[in-house]
Motif scaffolding. Structure first.
Motif, short mmCIF file in Angstrom:
data_model
loop_
_atom_site.label_atom_id
_atom_site.label_comp_id
_atom_site.label_asym_id
_atom_site.label_seq_id
_atom_site.Cartn_x
_atom_site.Cartn_y
_atom_site.Cartn_z
N ILE A 280 0.95 -1.21 -0.06
CA ILE A 280 0.14 -0.14 0.04
C ILE A 280 1.07 1.34 0.01
N CYS A 281 0.58 2.18 -0.83
CA CYS A 281 1.44 3.14 -0.98
C CYS A 281 1.44 4.15 0.45
N ARG A 282 2.47 4.56 0.89
CA ARG A 282 2.54 5.20 2.15
C ARG A 282 2.20 6.58 2.00
N LYS A 283 1.85 6.97 0.90
CA LYS A 283 1.34 8.54 0.57
C LYS A 283 -0.17 8.51 0.52
N CYS A 284 -0.54 7.71 -0.55
CA CYS A 284 -1.73 8.15 -1.23
C CYS A 284 -2.84 6.85 -0.84
N ARG A 285 -2.33 5.81 -0.06
CA ARG A 285 -2.77 4.66 0.42
C ARG A 285 -3.48 4.22 -0.76
N PHE B 100 6.10 3.55 -2.27
CA PHE B 100 5.21 4.53 -2.99
C PHE B 100 4.82 4.01 -4.33
N CYS B 101 3.47 4.54 -4.78
CA CYS B 101 3.03 4.08 -6.14
C CYS B 101 3.94 5.10 -7.20
N VAL B 102 3.70 4.96 -8.40
CA VAL B 102 4.42 5.47 -9.36
C VAL B 102 4.06 7.00 -9.38
N THR B 103 2.98 7.19 -9.02
CA THR B 103 2.35 8.83 -8.70
C THR B 103 3.19 9.52 -7.78
N CYS B 104 3.48 8.80 -6.50
CA CYS B 104 3.78 9.46 -5.27
C CYS B 104 5.41 9.39 -5.41
N MET B 105 5.94 8.66 -6.23
CA MET B 105 7.51 8.58 -6.09
C MET B 105 8.10 9.60 -6.18
ZN LIG Z 1 0.69 6.82 -4.20
#
Ligand SMILES: [Zn+2]
Length: 110
Positions: free
Chosen positions: A84-89, A105-110
């Motif tokens: 689970i992305c630590r930023k956007c969940r 993190f997911c691609v968007t939040c990297m």
């Molecule tokens: Zn994310």
């Protein structure tokens, strides 16, 4: 959602990566001994030795960081938080985790 099989697969990948990385760190460490002015380093000049050393040091740092992340991932893999992305969940794609099982993190939040 990560399936049981995918989780096992990722776990094995993390264990393999940790082994590989530990080996790589050992190899790098044996190359990056302090550069002494009078040490005979064959055809390499002292300047080259210093340049090589900073490359080795950088890669050593990167590998040590990644090792820490992989060990943390191994501890967390059975957690619902893993993947689970630590930023956007949002869930991180399994394809991405298969390449880098330690990412947080997911691609968007990297
Ligand atoms: Zn994310």
């Amino acid at each position: 959602m990560i399936s049981r099989e995918e989780r096992d697969l990722l776990k094995n990948k993390i264990i393999d990566d940790i082994k590989l990385l530990k080996k790589r760190i050992e190899d790098t460490e044996s190359f990056s001994d302090p550069v002494s002015p009078d040490n005979s380093i064959g055809r390499l000049s002292r300047m080259d030795a210093i340049n090589n050393k900073s490359i080795f040091d950088a890669s050593l740092r990167n590998n040590r960081n990644r090792l820490k992340l992989l060990e943390a991932a191994l501890n967390n893999i059975d957690d619902s938080e893993y993947g689970i992305c630590r930023k956007c969940r949002q869930p991180v794609s399994v394809d991405r985790l298969k390449v880098r099982p330690e990412i947080l993190f997911c691609v968007t939040c990297m």
